[in-house]
Design a protein around this motif. Structure first.
Motif, short mmCIF file in Angstrom:
data_model
loop_
_atom_site.label_atom_id
_atom_site.label_comp_id
_atom_site.label_asym_id
_atom_site.label_seq_id
_atom_site.Cartn_x
_atom_site.Cartn_y
_atom_site.Cartn_z
N LYS A 90 0.82 -1.22 0.00
CA LYS A 90 0.00 0.00 0.00
C LYS A 90 0.85 1.26 0.00
O LYS A 90 0.34 2.37 0.19
N GLY A 91 2.16 1.13 -0.18
CA GLY A 91 3.03 2.29 -0.31
C GLY A 91 3.92 2.60 0.87
O GLY A 91 4.64 3.59 0.87
N SER A 92 3.89 1.77 1.89
CA SER A 92 4.70 1.98 3.09
C SER A 92 6.17 1.70 2.82
O SER A 92 6.52 0.96 1.91
N LYS A 93 7.00 2.27 3.67
CA LYS A 93 8.42 1.93 3.69
C LYS A 93 8.72 1.29 5.04
O LYS A 93 8.16 1.68 6.06
N VAL A 94 9.61 0.31 5.05
CA VAL A 94 10.01 -0.33 6.29
C VAL A 94 11.10 0.54 6.93
O VAL A 94 12.13 0.80 6.32
N ILE A 95 10.86 0.98 8.15
CA ILE A 95 11.82 1.79 8.89
C ILE A 95 12.77 0.88 9.67
O ILE A 95 13.98 1.07 9.65
N ARG A 96 12.19 -0.10 10.37
CA ARG A 96 12.97 -1.12 11.07
C ARG A 96 12.29 -2.46 10.83
O ARG A 96 11.11 -2.62 11.12
N PRO A 97 13.02 -3.45 10.32
CA PRO A 97 12.40 -4.76 10.09
C PRO A 97 12.05 -5.46 11.41
O PRO A 97 12.48 -5.04 12.48
N LYS A 98 11.29 -6.51 11.29
CA LYS A 98 10.82 -7.28 12.45
C LYS A 98 11.98 -7.77 13.30
O LYS A 98 12.98 -8.29 12.79
N VAL A 99 11.82 -7.58 14.62
CA VAL A 99 12.76 -8.13 15.60
C VAL A 99 11.96 -8.74 16.74
O VAL A 99 10.82 -8.34 17.00
N GLN A 100 12.56 -9.69 17.40
CA GLN A 100 11.92 -10.31 18.56
C GLN A 100 12.28 -9.50 19.80
O GLN A 100 13.42 -9.07 19.97
N VAL A 101 11.29 -9.29 20.67
CA VAL A 101 11.49 -8.56 21.92
C VAL A 101 11.35 -9.58 23.05
O VAL A 101 10.23 -9.93 23.45
N VAL A 107 8.20 -6.96 16.87
CA VAL A 107 7.82 -5.61 16.48
C VAL A 107 8.55 -5.23 15.20
O VAL A 107 9.67 -5.69 14.95
N ALA A 108 7.88 -4.43 14.38
CA ALA A 108 8.48 -3.83 13.19
C ALA A 108 7.94 -2.41 13.10
O ALA A 108 6.88 -2.10 13.65
N TYR A 109 8.68 -1.55 12.39
CA TYR A 109 8.28 -0.16 12.22
C TYR A 109 8.18 0.14 10.74
O TYR A 109 9.11 -0.16 9.98
N VAL A 110 7.06 0.73 10.33
CA VAL A 110 6.81 1.09 8.95
C VAL A 110 6.25 2.51 8.91
O VAL A 110 5.91 3.08 9.95
N THR A 111 6.15 3.07 7.70
CA THR A 111 5.50 4.37 7.56
C THR A 111 4.04 4.16 7.18
O THR A 111 3.68 3.15 6.58
N ASP A 112 3.23 5.16 7.54
CA ASP A 112 1.85 5.15 7.05
C ASP A 112 1.81 5.91 5.73
O ASP A 112 2.86 6.29 5.18
N SER A 113 0.64 6.18 5.21
CA SER A 113 0.50 6.86 3.91
C SER A 113 1.01 8.30 3.94
O SER A 113 1.28 8.88 2.88
#
Length: 126
Positions: A90-101, A107-113
């Motif tokens: 949907k156009g997001s960019k991955v800021i931080r890929p998935k990691v185990q906590v 958790v993973a971090y992406v952008t919204d629209s």
């Protein structure tokens, strides 16, 4: 439905940020230097163990500012990998890929629209 389950605030000086939130909002903080993270309880906590007394508050953390520069809301999702894949479609960019906590989740971090960073969280099934 991805309900908001957590928030994170990036900081240049984590101790200074923790002190600010403690003094201004009376939040309880727990520094975790080994993780470079400070847990934040935004509601009342038990004086004996520091754990939340009520479950109607969204709690969060303070993290070292790096690639994430503003406050982040974190949503609970059934599957981080599938959610990140859909967000990217949907156009997001991955800021931080998935990691185990720890043994808690992923958790993973992406952008919204609009370019804001959002977190997606998946509990580890026990």
């Amino acid at each position: 439905m991805g309900k908001v389950v957590h928030f994170e605030v990036p900081a240049d000086d984590m101790a200074r940020a923790a002190k600010f939130y403690e003094e201004v909002f009376n939040w309880h903080t727990i520094a975790m230097p080994e993780m470079k993270y400070t847990i934040v309880h935004s509601g009342p906590t038990d004086d004996k163990n520091g754990m939340p007394k009520e479950h109607s508050f969204i709690n969060g953390g303070i993290m070292q500012r790096k690639d994430i520069t503003g406050p982040v809301i974190v949503m609970d999702v059934p599957n981080v990998d599938e959610t990140v894949k859909l967000a990217v479609e949907k156009g997001s960019k991955v800021i931080r890929p998935k990691v185990q906590v720890g043994d808690m989740g992923y958790v993973a971090y992406v952008t919204d629209s609009e370019g804001n960073t959002i977190g997606v969280w998946e509990n580890i099934k026990k």
